[in-house]
Write a protein that holds these residues in place. Structure first.
Motif, PDB file in Angstrom:
ATOM      1  N   GLU A 112      25.887  36.773  41.432  1.00  0.00           N
ATOM      2  CA  GLU A 112      27.265  36.547  41.005  1.00  0.00           C
ATOM      3  C   GLU A 112      27.618  37.425  39.808  1.00  0.00           C
ATOM      4  OE1 GLU A 112      28.571  32.250  41.062  1.00  0.00           O
ATOM      5  OE2 GLU A 112      26.425  32.044  41.485  1.00  0.00           O
ATOM      6  N   MET A 113      26.666  37.600  38.889  1.00  0.00           N
ATOM      7  CA  MET A 113      26.930  38.457  37.717  1.00  0.00           C
ATOM      8  C   MET A 113      27.146  39.904  38.155  1.00  0.00           C
ATOM      9  SD  MET A 113      26.983  36.378  35.230  1.00  0.00           S
ATOM     10  CE  MET A 113      26.817  37.336  33.753  1.00  0.00           C
ATOM     11  N   ARG A 114      26.364  40.376  39.123  1.00  0.00           N
ATOM     12  CA  ARG A 114      26.570  41.740  39.631  1.00  0.00           C
ATOM     13  C   ARG A 114      27.916  41.868  40.331  1.00  0.00           C
ATOM     14  NH1 ARG A 114      21.414  41.731  42.522  1.00  0.00           N
ATOM     15  NH2 ARG A 114      19.851  41.828  40.912  1.00  0.00           N
ATOM     16  N   ALA A 115      28.294  40.831  41.077  1.00  0.00           N
ATOM     17  CA  ALA A 115      29.583  40.853  41.771  1.00  0.00           C
ATOM     18  C   ALA A 115      30.731  40.888  40.771  1.00  0.00           C
ATOM     19  CB  ALA A 115      29.709  39.639  42.683  1.00  0.00           C
ATOM     20  N   LEU A 116      30.604  40.171  39.676  1.00  0.00           N
ATOM     21  CA  LEU A 116      31.638  40.209  38.634  1.00  0.00           C
ATOM     22  C   LEU A 116      31.734  41.600  38.011  1.00  0.00           C
ATOM     23  CD1 LEU A 116      31.046  36.744  36.964  1.00  0.00           C
ATOM     24  CD2 LEU A 116      33.093  37.465  38.195  1.00  0.00           C
ATOM     25  N   GLU A 117      30.602  42.270  37.840  1.00  0.00           N
ATOM     26  CA  GLU A 117      30.620  43.639  37.320  1.00  0.00           C
ATOM     27  C   GLU A 117      31.352  44.580  38.280  1.00  0.00           C
ATOM     28  OE1 GLU A 117      26.698  45.005  36.431  1.00  0.00           O
ATOM     29  OE2 GLU A 117      26.318  43.325  35.054  1.00  0.00           O
ATOM     30  N   VAL A 118      31.122  44.424  39.576  1.00  0.00           N
ATOM     31  CA  VAL A 118      31.787  45.273  40.570  1.00  0.00           C
ATOM     32  C   VAL A 118      33.298  45.060  40.512  1.00  0.00           C
ATOM     33  CG1 VAL A 118      32.102  45.650  43.051  1.00  0.00           C
ATOM     34  CG2 VAL A 118      29.804  45.454  42.102  1.00  0.00           C
ATOM     35  N   LEU A 119      33.705  43.813  40.313  1.00  0.00           N
ATOM     36  CA  LEU A 119      35.140  43.496  40.241  1.00  0.00           C
ATOM     37  C   LEU A 119      35.723  43.702  38.849  1.00  0.00           C
ATOM     38  CD1 LEU A 119      35.289  40.313  42.484  1.00  0.00           C
ATOM     39  CD2 LEU A 119      35.925  42.647  43.072  1.00  0.00           C
ATOM     40  N   GLU A 120      34.890  44.248  37.927  1.00  0.00           N
ATOM     41  CA  GLU A 120      35.315  44.576  36.565  1.00  0.00           C
ATOM     42  C   GLU A 120      35.833  43.350  35.814  1.00  0.00           C
ATOM     43  OE1 GLU A 120      38.185  47.643  37.211  1.00  0.00           O
ATOM     44  OE2 GLU A 120      36.718  49.004  38.103  1.00  0.00           O
ATOM     45  N   GLU A 122      34.819  39.676  33.360  1.00  0.00           N
ATOM     46  CA  GLU A 122      33.884  39.086  32.415  1.00  0.00           C
ATOM     47  C   GLU A 122      33.104  37.966  33.106  1.00  0.00           C
ATOM     48  OE1 GLU A 122      33.358  40.121  29.266  1.00  0.00           O
ATOM     49  OE2 GLU A 122      34.742  41.750  29.708  1.00  0.00           O
ATOM     50  N   ALA A 123      32.021  37.514  32.467  1.00  0.00           N
ATOM     51  CA  ALA A 123      31.160  36.493  33.051  1.00  0.00           C
ATOM     52  C   ALA A 123      31.845  35.136  33.148  1.00  0.00           C
ATOM     53  CB  ALA A 123      29.881  36.361  32.232  1.00  0.00           C
ATOM     54  N   ASP A 124      32.849  34.885  32.317  1.00  0.00           N
ATOM     55  CA  ASP A 124      33.499  33.577  32.319  1.00  0.00           C
ATOM     56  C   ASP A 124      34.787  33.547  33.143  1.00  0.00           C
ATOM     57  OD1 ASP A 124      34.914  35.207  30.653  1.00  0.00           O
ATOM     58  OD2 ASP A 124      35.190  33.720  29.065  1.00  0.00           O
ATOM     59  N   ALA A 125      34.994  34.532  34.011  1.00  0.00           N
ATOM     60  CA  ALA A 125      36.224  34.597  34.815  1.00  0.00           C
ATOM     61  C   ALA A 125      36.256  33.461  35.828  1.00  0.00           C
ATOM     62  CB  ALA A 125      36.309  35.938  35.530  1.00  0.00           C
ATOM     63  N   ASP A 126      37.434  32.867  35.994  1.00  0.00           N
ATOM     64  CA  ASP A 126      37.574  31.809  36.991  1.00  0.00           C
ATOM     65  C   ASP A 126      37.888  32.434  38.353  1.00  0.00           C
ATOM     66  OD1 ASP A 126      40.122  32.654  36.402  1.00  0.00           O
ATOM     67  OD2 ASP A 126      41.002  30.647  36.471  1.00  0.00           O
ATOM     68  N   PHE A 127      37.966  31.596  39.396  1.00  0.00           N
ATOM     69  CA  PHE A 127      38.114  32.143  40.736  1.00  0.00           C
ATOM     70  C   PHE A 127      39.495  32.752  40.968  1.00  0.00           C
ATOM     71  CE2 PHE A 127      38.440  32.050  45.393  1.00  0.00           C
ATOM     72  CZ  PHE A 127      37.343  32.835  45.663  1.00  0.00           C
ATOM     73  N   ASP A 128      40.529  32.289  40.277  1.00  0.00           N
ATOM     74  CA  ASP A 128      41.848  32.917  40.408  1.00  0.00           C
ATOM     75  C   ASP A 128      41.817  34.357  39.903  1.00  0.00           C
ATOM     76  OD1 ASP A 128      42.968  30.649  41.534  1.00  0.00           O
ATOM     77  OD2 ASP A 128      43.479  29.795  39.568  1.00  0.00           O
ATOM     78  N   ALA A 129      41.106  34.587  38.804  1.00  0.00           N
ATOM     79  CA  ALA A 129      40.958  35.950  38.282  1.00  0.00           C
ATOM     80  C   ALA A 129      40.141  36.801  39.245  1.00  0.00           C
ATOM     81  CB  ALA A 129      40.302  35.916  36.913  1.00  0.00           C
ATOM     82  N   VAL A 130      39.147  36.196  39.879  1.00  0.00           N
ATOM     83  CA  VAL A 130      38.336  36.919  40.866  1.00  0.00           C
ATOM     84  C   VAL A 130      39.207  37.353  42.036  1.00  0.00           C
ATOM     85  CG1 VAL A 130      36.498  36.635  42.578  1.00  0.00           C
ATOM     86  CG2 VAL A 130      36.160  35.816  40.259  1.00  0.00           C
ATOM     87  N   ARG A 131      40.032  36.434  42.533  1.00  0.00           N
ATOM     88  CA  ARG A 131      40.897  36.745  43.666  1.00  0.00           C
ATOM     89  C   ARG A 131      41.903  37.853  43.301  1.00  0.00           C
ATOM     90  NH1 ARG A 131      42.858  31.818  44.863  1.00  0.00           N
ATOM     91  NH2 ARG A 131      41.106  31.386  46.221  1.00  0.00           N
ATOM     92  N   ALA A 132      42.473  37.782  42.105  1.00  0.00           N
ATOM     93  CA  ALA A 132      43.446  38.797  41.676  1.00  0.00           C
ATOM     94  C   ALA A 132      42.782  40.173  41.534  1.00  0.00           C
ATOM     95  CB  ALA A 132      44.090  38.374  40.360  1.00  0.00           C
ATOM     96  N   ALA A 133      41.590  40.209  40.938  1.00  0.00           N
ATOM     97  CA  ALA A 133      40.890  41.483  40.774  1.00  0.00           C
ATOM     98  C   ALA A 133      40.477  42.041  42.130  1.00  0.00           C
ATOM     99  CB  ALA A 133      39.653  41.283  39.899  1.00  0.00           C
ATOM    100  N   TRP A 134      40.060  41.176  43.035  1.00  0.00           N
ATOM    101  CA  TRP A 134      39.678  41.632  44.364  1.00  0.00           C
ATOM    102  C   TRP A 134      40.865  42.275  45.072  1.00  0.00           C
ATOM    103  CZ3 TRP A 134      41.331  38.825  48.916  1.00  0.00           C
ATOM    104  CH2 TRP A 134      40.870  39.371  50.101  1.00  0.00           C
TER     105      TRP A 134
END
Length: 178
Positions: A112-120, A122-134
């Motif tokens: 998960e930490m590597r996936a967060l790095e790929v999506l640029e 931070e480690a404390d990002a919530d899933f809404d931020a993940v979806r927006a970055a994706w």
């Protein structure tokens, strides 16, 4: 008159002190020819056989390095056996409730930490931020937007894989039994 051979353990041998037993201990030697080390590592003689070899640690490692569990089976039979054992190996599957104890920052796994790095992110990002970055990164490097660009296609696949890892982890975290 009392007998002089009475023990103080009242017939319970486990109550005796350590080293109180004077009889010789049986030691099984390694089954490898010429080895005189204790053979305390059992190894199967053939698949699905109850018979075992008993090797020392060094010879057990050597034996296991050359062990082929699917020896003598055709490719189809090996695939069928592997599928059947994967289906029945639920007791050996990693326990989900120990996920927090894996590598990472304590809340997320290393993947998960590597996936967060790929999506640029931070480690404390919530899933809404993940979806927006994706969405933002996928639109920027989509093969339809940049046709013929191999690097953009590779980046797009990495973004998709990172999102899949994080989505699966989020589903696992928020899953509630029925």
């Amino acid at each position: 008159m009392a007998r002089g051979t009475r023990s103080v353990d009242w017939g319970f041998p486990r109550w005796r002190g350590y080293g109180a037993a004077s009889e010789a201990q049986k030691v099984r030697l390694c089954d490898r020819h010429g080895c005189d080390l204790p053979g305390n590592c059992p190894a199967p003689k053939s698949p699905n056989s109850p018979e075992r070899w008993y090797f020392c640690e060094r010879h057990a490692a050597e034996y296991n390095a050359g062990w082929n569990y699917f020896e003598g089976l055709s490719a189809e039979e090996a695939a069928a056996r592997e599928a059947a054992e994967a289906r029945d190996a639920s007791g050996y599957a990693e326990a989900r409730h120990y996920g927090w104890g894996g590598p990472g920052d304590g809340t997320r796994s290393r993947d998960e930490m590597r996936a967060l790095e790929v999506l640029e992110l931070e480690a404390d990002a919530d899933f809404d931020a993940v979806r927006a970055a994706w969405r933002r990164l996928a639109k920027a490097s989509h093969p339809d937007v940049k046709p013929g660009d191999a690097e953009a296609a590779k980046r797009f696949h990495a973004i998709q894989a990172a999102y899949d890892v994080l989505r699966t982890a989020e589903e696992r975290r928020t899953w509630k039994p029925a």
